[in-house]
Design an enzyme around this catalytic site. Structure first.
Site, PDB file in Angstrom:
ATOM      1  N   CYS A 139     -35.291   5.720  12.228  1.00  0.00           N
ATOM      2  CA  CYS A 139     -34.903   7.189  11.366  1.00  0.00           C
ATOM      3  C   CYS A 139     -36.275   8.614  11.223  1.00  0.00           C
ATOM      4  CB  CYS A 139     -35.404   5.775  10.643  1.00  0.00           C
ATOM      5  SG  CYS A 139     -34.732   6.718   8.361  1.00  0.00           S
ATOM      6  N   CYS A 142     -37.008   9.136   7.871  1.00  0.00           N
ATOM      7  CA  CYS A 142     -37.947   8.667   7.279  1.00  0.00           C
ATOM      8  C   CYS A 142     -39.444   8.806   7.865  1.00  0.00           C
ATOM      9  CB  CYS A 142     -37.753   6.567   7.626  1.00  0.00           C
ATOM     10  SG  CYS A 142     -36.841   6.065   7.186  1.00  0.00           S
ATOM     11  N   ASP A 143     -38.874   9.461   9.407  1.00  0.00           N
ATOM     12  CA  ASP A 143     -41.002   9.092   9.441  1.00  0.00           C
ATOM     13  C   ASP A 143     -41.092  10.638  10.190  1.00  0.00           C
ATOM     14  OD1 ASP A 143     -41.396   6.953   9.084  1.00  0.00           O
ATOM     15  OD2 ASP A 143     -40.442   6.000  11.353  1.00  0.00           O
TER      16      ASP A 143
END
Ligand code: NDP
Length: 316
Positions: A139, A142-143
């Site tokens: 992701c 997300c990261d």
């Protein structure tokens, strides 16, 4: 299944990501006395990530596991009945709907909220497990932030891979897109955007076969034209390894009864969580091939509880 434990509830929620827990919060406050079973991965996909910096309300970010624990606690404090358990069988042929949990408990429900999420596909390399959270991610939203000015790889050639590569190209100094075929599967418009980005380099006909690094990912082993006479082995230093080879919505149990798209995502009436079956609602990633964010999942969990409440009011 001999002598199952039988229960009857008004509102059953399957799944415990942001969608499931939020549905439980809203359904409890609407006096639906919901029962929620947490599924294979209590807390859902967010429990596999580290700091979540894009969930509104946390100016300093929040650990994925902590966020999910808080959502769970909030639902429990309000009175939701949350239990461990995996749905192993569903009979949605008539109302009340019947769900079997762990092959031992049979739950009948007037309203069913499916919030079982989606699972990112991985290549199946042992190194993906070894470096989980230490440079391997599925992701970018997300990261990606952790890879500012660093070098990353994105594996995949579809729209998701291109989207992730474009997102990361704004943060990382260099993005390698690893594509197993000699062409991209993504839409032409998306491809063009990728080609236009100077810091994205596409490596076609290339497979990732392993990772290396002391603690965190420090590089990837690639094979170009694998199995051909001119096969080439490459060792590429990188900081992050992003998988974007598709997601698998966890809808299999319900597919016999519910309309899904060609990839298995449950189809809902636009703007709502209603499925093709009255009293069955789908929330979160299991019905969302597009946004797949914790906040959008939470929002649809809220919608599902409101939709279930409206349904139950008109079907007493
Ligand atoms: P896709 O199935 O479209 O693409 C998956 C990609 O991963 C393909 O390039 C595929 O290669 C590759 N792949 C699959 N398995 C492996 C493997 N084991 N090793 C290496 N590569 C592999 O999935 P997406 O998630 O990209 O998209 C899903 C759907 O969502 C699509 O319909 C897409 O159009 C849509 N979508 C739309 C977006 C938008 O419009 N903004 C954004 C994101 C998704 P190969 O081609 O060789 O099979």
């Amino acid at each position: 299944m001999s002598n199952p434990i039988k229960e009857k509830v008004r509102c059953l929620i399957i799944g415990s990501g942001p969608a499931g827990y939020t549905a439980a919060i809203y359904a409890t406050r609407a006096n639906l006395n919901p029962l929620l079973f947490e599924g294979i991965q209590p807390g859902g996909q967010l429990t596999t990530t580290t700091t979540v910096e894009n969930y509104p309300g946390f100016p300093d970010g929040v650990e994925g596991t902590e966020l999910m624990n808080k959502l769970r606690e909030q639902a429990v404090n309000l009175g939701a009945d949350i239990r461990p358990g995996i749905a192993t069988y569903a009979d949605l042929s008539k109302r009340p709907y019947r769900i079997i949990i762990d092959e031992e408990t049979e739950v009948e429900t007037d309203a069913l909220i499916i919030a079982t999420g989606a699972t990112a596909k991985y290549l199946g390399l042992p190194d993906e497990q070894k470096y989980a959270g230490m440079g391997v991610s599925a992701c970018a939203t997300c990261d990606g932030f952790f890879y500012r000015k660093k070098v990353v790889v994105v594996v995949g050639g579809g729209d998701t891979a291109c989207e992730e590569a474009l997102y990361l190209s704004e943060l990382a100094s260099k993005v390698y897109l690893i594509v197993r075929k000699d062409y991209l599967r993504a839409s032409k418009a998306m491809q063009q955007q990728v080609y236009d980005k100077l810091n994205i380099e596409i490596l076609f006909e290339t497979n990732a076969v392993g990772l290396y690094g002391d603690k965190n990912v420090e590089g990837v082993y690639l094979v170009k034209r694998q199995g051909h006479p001119d096969e080439e082995k490459i060792s590429l230093p990188i900081d992050g390894f992003f998988l974007a080879i598709g997601h698998q919505p966890n809808s299999l149990l319900y597919k016999e009864w519910l309309q899904t798209d060609e990839n298995g995502y449950i189809i809902t009436v636009p703007g709502s969580t209603l499925t093709n079956l009255q009293g069955v609602f789908a929330a979160g990633d299991v019905a969302d091939p597009r946004y797949r964010q914790a906040i959008t999942a939470a929002a649809s969990g809220c919608k599902a509880a409101i939709d279930a409440d409206h349904y139950l009011l008109s079907h007493k």
